[in-house]
Write an enzyme that holds these catalytic residues in place. Structure first.
Site, PDB file in Angstrom:
ATOM      1  N   ASP A  35       0.812  -1.216   0.000  1.00 54.97           N
ATOM      2  CA  ASP A  35       0.000   0.000   0.000  1.00 54.97           C
ATOM      3  C   ASP A  35       0.847   1.268   0.000  1.00 54.97           C
ATOM      4  O   ASP A  35       0.532   2.229  -0.685  1.00 54.97           O
ATOM      5  CB  ASP A  35      -0.871   0.045   1.261  1.00 54.97           C
ATOM      6  N   TYR A  38       1.975   2.038  -3.363  1.00 56.90           N
ATOM      7  CA  TYR A  38       0.836   2.467  -4.180  1.00 56.90           C
ATOM      8  C   TYR A  38       0.466   3.916  -3.840  1.00 56.90           C
ATOM      9  O   TYR A  38       0.268   4.746  -4.726  1.00 56.90           O
ATOM     10  CB  TYR A  38      -0.348   1.536  -3.932  1.00 56.90           C
ATOM     11  N   GLU A 119     -11.732   6.497  15.510  1.00 51.93           N
ATOM     12  CA  GLU A 119     -11.822   5.027  15.403  1.00 51.93           C
ATOM     13  C   GLU A 119     -10.549   4.489  14.762  1.00 51.93           C
ATOM     14  O   GLU A 119      -9.935   5.185  13.973  1.00 51.93           O
ATOM     15  CB  GLU A 119     -12.987   4.628  14.468  1.00 51.93           C
ATOM     16  N   LYS A 121      -8.483   2.674  11.949  1.00 47.70           N
ATOM     17  CA  LYS A 121      -8.726   2.396  10.538  1.00 47.70           C
ATOM     18  C   LYS A 121      -8.398   0.923  10.328  1.00 47.70           C
ATOM     19  O   LYS A 121      -7.238   0.508  10.340  1.00 47.70           O
ATOM     20  CB  LYS A 121      -7.866   3.271   9.631  1.00 47.70           C
ATOM     21  N   ASP A 123      -7.816  -2.633   8.762  1.00 42.66           N
ATOM     22  CA  ASP A 123      -7.156  -2.982   7.514  1.00 42.66           C
ATOM     23  C   ASP A 123      -7.753  -4.273   6.966  1.00 42.66           C
ATOM     24  O   ASP A 123      -7.210  -5.352   7.132  1.00 42.66           O
ATOM     25  CB  ASP A 123      -5.659  -3.138   7.765  1.00 42.66           C
ATOM     26  N   GLU A 179     -16.115  -2.985   8.011  1.00 40.09           N
ATOM     27  CA  GLU A 179     -14.911  -3.610   7.492  1.00 40.09           C
ATOM     28  C   GLU A 179     -14.885  -5.077   7.899  1.00 40.09           C
ATOM     29  O   GLU A 179     -15.070  -5.398   9.073  1.00 40.09           O
ATOM     30  CB  GLU A 179     -13.693  -2.886   8.082  1.00 40.09           C
ATOM     31  N   TYR A 231     -18.836   0.680  10.852  1.00 43.65           N
ATOM     32  CA  TYR A 231     -18.360   2.012  11.191  1.00 43.65           C
ATOM     33  C   TYR A 231     -19.192   3.155  10.605  1.00 43.65           C
ATOM     34  O   TYR A 231     -18.878   4.308  10.813  1.00 43.65           O
ATOM     35  CB  TYR A 231     -16.884   2.190  10.828  1.00 43.65           C
ATOM     36  N   LYS A 320      -2.672   7.992   9.008  1.00 50.23           N
ATOM     37  CA  LYS A 320      -2.043   6.687   8.823  1.00 50.23           C
ATOM     38  C   LYS A 320      -0.834   6.473   9.742  1.00 50.23           C
ATOM     39  O   LYS A 320      -0.132   7.415  10.096  1.00 50.23           O
ATOM     40  CB  LYS A 320      -1.583   6.541   7.353  1.00 50.23           C
ATOM     41  N   CYS A 414      25.802 -28.820   4.216  1.00 48.85           N
ATOM     42  CA  CYS A 414      25.629 -27.787   5.239  1.00 48.85           C
ATOM     43  C   CYS A 414      26.641 -26.664   5.026  1.00 48.85           C
ATOM     44  O   CYS A 414      27.846 -26.941   4.917  1.00 48.85           O
ATOM     45  CB  CYS A 414      25.810 -28.414   6.621  1.00 48.85           C
ATOM     46  N   CYS A 417      29.150 -26.998   8.261  1.00 47.81           N
ATOM     47  CA  CYS A 417      30.030 -28.140   8.561  1.00 47.81           C
ATOM     48  C   CYS A 417      30.211 -29.076   7.371  1.00 47.81           C
ATOM     49  O   CYS A 417      30.920 -30.076   7.485  1.00 47.81           O
ATOM     50  CB  CYS A 417      29.498 -28.917   9.758  1.00 47.81           C
ATOM     51  N   CYS A 432      20.602 -30.362   8.407  1.00 43.39           N
ATOM     52  CA  CYS A 432      22.005 -30.747   8.363  1.00 43.39           C
ATOM     53  C   CYS A 432      22.135 -32.017   9.190  1.00 43.39           C
ATOM     54  O   CYS A 432      21.614 -32.107  10.295  1.00 43.39           O
ATOM     55  CB  CYS A 432      22.852 -29.623   8.958  1.00 43.39           C
ATOM     56  N   CYS A 438      28.364 -30.420  13.876  1.00 45.28           N
ATOM     57  CA  CYS A 438      28.135 -29.143  13.184  1.00 45.28           C
ATOM     58  C   CYS A 438      28.210 -28.006  14.195  1.00 45.28           C
ATOM     59  O   CYS A 438      27.476 -27.965  15.173  1.00 45.28           O
ATOM     60  CB  CYS A 438      26.763 -29.150  12.509  1.00 45.28           C
TER      61      CYS A 438
HETATM   62  S1  IVH Z   1     -15.335   5.604   7.122  1.00 46.70           S
HETATM   63  C1  IVH Z   1     -16.907   8.471   4.229  1.00 46.70           C
HETATM   64  N1  IVH Z   1     -14.181   4.329   9.104  1.00 46.70           N
HETATM   65  O1  IVH Z   1     -11.066   2.900   4.757  1.00 46.70           O
HETATM   66  C2  IVH Z   1     -16.181   7.601   5.145  1.00 46.70           C
HETATM   67  N2  IVH Z   1     -13.571   3.755   6.881  1.00 46.70           N
HETATM   68  O2  IVH Z   1     -10.510   5.040   2.527  1.00 46.70           O
HETATM   69  C3  IVH Z   1     -15.979   6.264   4.606  1.00 46.70           C
HETATM   70  N3  IVH Z   1     -11.935   1.957   6.735  1.00 46.70           N
HETATM   71  O3  IVH Z   1     -12.848   1.704   2.134  1.00 46.70           O
HETATM   72  C4  IVH Z   1     -15.229   5.334   5.398  1.00 46.70           C
HETATM   73  N4  IVH Z   1     -11.738   1.617   8.897  1.00 46.70           N
HETATM   74  O4  IVH Z   1     -13.001   0.270   4.118  1.00 46.70           O
HETATM   75  C5  IVH Z   1     -14.266   4.472   7.762  1.00 46.70           C
HETATM   76  N5  IVH Z   1     -13.264   3.266  10.952  1.00 46.70           N
HETATM   77  C6  IVH Z   1     -13.360   3.401   9.623  1.00 46.70           C
HETATM   78  C7  IVH Z   1     -12.616   2.619   8.722  1.00 46.70           C
HETATM   79  C8  IVH Z   1     -12.743   2.835   7.353  1.00 46.70           C
HETATM   80  C9  IVH Z   1     -11.353   1.229   7.694  1.00 46.70           C
HETATM   81  C10 IVH Z   1     -11.691   1.779   5.284  1.00 46.70           C
HETATM   82  C11 IVH Z   1     -12.946   1.604   4.501  1.00 46.70           C
HETATM   83  C12 IVH Z   1     -12.818   2.464   3.279  1.00 46.70           C
HETATM   84  C13 IVH Z   1     -11.471   3.085   3.442  1.00 46.70           C
HETATM   85  C14 IVH Z   1     -11.593   4.571   3.197  1.00 46.70           C
END
Ligand code: IVH
Length: 675
Positions: A35, A38, A119, A121, A123, A179, A231, A320, A414, A417, A432, A438
């Site tokens: 990620d 990216y 909250e 985020k 993954d 999620e 969420y 992040k 190995c 040895c 080995c 050894c």
């Molecule tokens: S809110 C308009 N809350 O992050 C708000 N998203 O880039 C929309 N994600 O695809 C998302 N944890 O899958 C929100 N606590 C959280 C989240 C969350 C993970 C992911 C979600 C979304 C991406 C947003």
């Protein structure tokens, strides 16, 4: 000034590269770059397009949220688009976000009292769940935000997704969003199993979740340990919801939807930063991967006022954490020899900062795994370091492979040895055959022998052991007990005082216990718990030395494989010699009476796990009690566990037991069971 030809070319190549990775990610379920990489490509493109807006085209990857959904599942149009979030990385960027919000809402004094719902985020993979009259009607992936895929058949296999809401007062039509993720433990266990079976492993928990959701066969999804937190809400018709985001989430929780327990309401940017720090500290201890935190303006009225830009809300942002996956290159692939002779391939890497530390080595597990990933010298690879897990190479970016690379082969001999390297039928591990000849195996065996849970000899460090082994001063563990003050003090960097302390520590270690001694011998498959069981069951060394494989399997937790390892070890004359020499040097312990195990006791056939602090009894005592009555005690909870014996401060095991519906006992109920 217009863009140079070079810039235009760069923009084109960035678009191509991003399209390529979009396709791999969304359609092939087979990511090639982490990620973080990216994001860097995307940010570079966004930066250039901002600088030269005349070059923005409708088909630029910046102009859409994701990629096309693949065609194998039914497509679903989201009535309300599923948005994405803007990212910030540095504190400064977060302050700018807060500043923009505050200005737009015409707050004064830095909006120190503006409330945000904060909250983690998560993954994993986003999911939309549509409830009609409280019944789950349809589940969909996010797809490109406008259209996703119908995955109702798979969502129904996830235990934490209610098929019917509980309580009352929910809107007639209620779309919730959340999620789906694979908890880390489940991910590790899944991969371990897949690895052993020679099947494809998942790159990371997020990919595992996304891939599992998009299975065509729900039976496969059902086998994956998936979980979900909601969420936010999407479409709401014929019903009312509260006017604060945090209250909506509370309400969803009350209707039976699972929400993240780490969510909080914080005030101002300082509150956000404190939350970020607190969750950052907790990150490794969480049961699931997160890649940052999300702050959302809590008031829906304010959210409406703030509105959206492009595909992301102005009222929310993702903050992040440093990435746990990064790209680097493989400088070399070497083979390390462990205590039991296991020959493990290790990648030497161009040092890279990942998961909070600089990583320059990563395990490749075993030769099969190395070949499956086909890691070669010169390759660009994704390195992952999550939590305290040892860094590993997850995959190769084959599109960046240099020409003229060669496949890595298992060495026939190995590297330490020169003995033959052998692989037993059906085993992933190559070994080995040198044994204590050894030097690598010998060093590791000695390090194990002196370690804290074995003979616990403080001051005899790895370096010193390696030197003594190199000089052949140490042939086997008994040589440790020949060391004298004079000999040690003569060594470089060893003062008289430390020599004296070490000799004292060696001397003190002679008074040990049978279980420590057995564990210290380093018999394959005989860990601390098995050594303890053997010691308790037999009570004395001669009883163990003369035990047959049949006798051995009567010991709790010892199966035929472990019994064979023990017999094999004791059938080697030189091992018996070492055991004798150690005792001649004064290593001793107190024998105990052999254990009387009830053949048909009240606990026969039952498996226990013990956790927490028990009132008036140590865990070892409780264990002996259970075993005496015919029960087995193991270290980790599974579906096969009959009971969890839990005392005070029971932690993750208690949660796991509840999750697997394993019955939980306190000490009193255990005692009641014995009557
Ligand atoms: S809110 C308009 N809350 O992050 C708000 N998203 O880039 C929309 N994600 O695809 C998302 N944890 O899958 C929100 N606590 C959280 C989240 C969350 C993970 C992911 C979600 C979304 C991406 C947003």
């Amino acid at each position: 000034m217009g863009a140079s030809a070079k810039t235009q070319k760069r923009i084109e190549s960035l678009r191509d590269e991003i399209r390529y990775h979009n396709h791999r990610y969304h359609t092939l379920d087979d990511i090639e770059i982490p990620d973080a990489e990216y994001d860097r490509l995307m940010r570079e493109l966004q930066g250039l397009e901002k600088e030269f807006p005349e070059l923005v085209t409708a088909d630029s990857p910046t102009q859409r949220v994701g990629a096309e959904p693949s065609e194998t599942l039914q497509t679903v149009r989201h009535q309300l688009p599923m948005l994405s979030l803007d990212n910030v990385f540095a504190e400064e960027e977060l302050r700018e976000f807060h500043q923009r919000v505050a200005e737009k809402l015409e707050f004064e004094d830095g909006a120190a009292d503006l409330r945000y719902a904060a909250e983690p985020k998560l993954d994993g993979a986003a999911i939309s769940l549509l409830y009609e009259d409280g019944v789950l009607l349809r589940a969909a992936t996010r797809g490109d935000g406008a259209t996703g895929e119908d995955i109702t058949h798979n969502a129904r296999t996830i235990d934490s997704i209610p098929l019917r809401l509980i309580g009352n007062g929910y809107p007639k039509t209620l779309e919730v969003r959340g999620e789906v993720f694979m908890p880390r433990a489940g991910f590790e266990a899944y991969n371990k199993k897949a690895r052993a079976a020679g099947e494809k492993t998942f790159v990371n928990p997020r990919n595992a979740a996304a891939g599992s959701l998009r299975q065509l066969d729900p039976k496969l999804t059902a086998e994956r340990p998936l979980d979900m937190y909601v969420y936010s809400v999407g479409l709401v018709e014929h019903g009312e919801l509260p006017e604060q985001h945090s209250e909506i989430i509370e309400q969803l929780q009350a209707w039976g939807l699972k929400t993240c327990p780490e969510r909080r309401v914080v005030t101002g940017v300082e509150g956000c930063l404190a939350y970020y720090e607190a969750i950052g500290k907790k990150r490794d201890a969480l049961a699931y991967d997160i890649d940052g935190v999300v702050y959302k303006v809590d008031s829906l009225a304010m959210q409406r006022e703030l509105g959206f830009v492009a595909r992301a809300p102005r009222w929310a942002v993702a903050h992040k954490f440093p990435a746990q996956e990064e790209l680097t290159t493989v400088v070399d692939v070497e083979f390390q020899v462990g205590r039991t002779g296991a020959v493990t391939p290790v990648a030497r890497l161009d040092p890279v900062f990942v998961g909070g530390v600089t990583v320059s080595n990563a395990t490749l597990h075993n030769i099969d795994e190395l070949h499956r990933k086909d890691v070669r010298v010169g390759d660009t690879v994704i390195v992952r370091r999550a939590g305290d897990v040892i860094p590993e190479v997850v995959s190769v970016v084959t599109s960046r492979r240099p020409t003229k690379t060669t496949r890595v082969q298992l060495p026939e001999r190995c590297p330490v040895c020169d003995s033959h390297v052998m692989r037993e039928q059906g085993e992933a591990v190559a070994r080995c055959t040198g044994g204590l000849f050894c030097k690598a195996q010998r060093s590791e065996a000695l390090k194990h022998f002196v370690s804290r849970k074995a003979m616990d000899i403080e001051g005899l460090g790895a370096k010193l052991i390696e030197q003594f082994v190199e000089e052949d001063r140490f042939q086997n563990p008994s040589n440790i007990f020949e060391l004298t003050n004079e000999e040690l003090a003569k060594r470089e960097r060893m003062g008289e005082k430390s020599a004296e302390n070490l000799v004292k520590a060696i001397d003190a270690s002679k008074a040990t216990s049978l279980s420590r001694f057995l564990y210290a011998l380093g018999i394959r498959e005989v860990g601390e718990a098995t050594a303890q069981n053997l010691a308790t069951y037999f009570g004395s060394l001669p009883a163990i030395l003369t035990a047959t494989a049949e006798d051995l399997v009567k010991v709790p937790d010892v199966g035929p494989v472990v019994a064979k390892r023990i017999r094999d070890f004791l059938n080697e004359g030189h091992n018996l010699e070492v055991i004798q020499q150690l005792q001649d040097h004064g290593v001793h312990w107190a024998d105990t009476d052999p254990m009387q195990i009830a053949e048909d006791g009240p606990l026969t056939g039952k498996t226990f796990v013990i956790t927490g602090t028990l009132p008036g009894m140590t865990r070892d005592e409780a264990k002996a009690l259970i075993q005496r009555e015919g029960g087995k005690v193991t270290g980790s909870i599974s579906k096969k566990t009959s009971y969890l014996l839990a005392g005070e401060k029971a932690g993750s095991k208690l949660a796991k037991a509840q999750q697997l519906a394993v019955e939980v006992l306190d000490l009193n109920s255990l005692i009641a069971l014995l009557k």
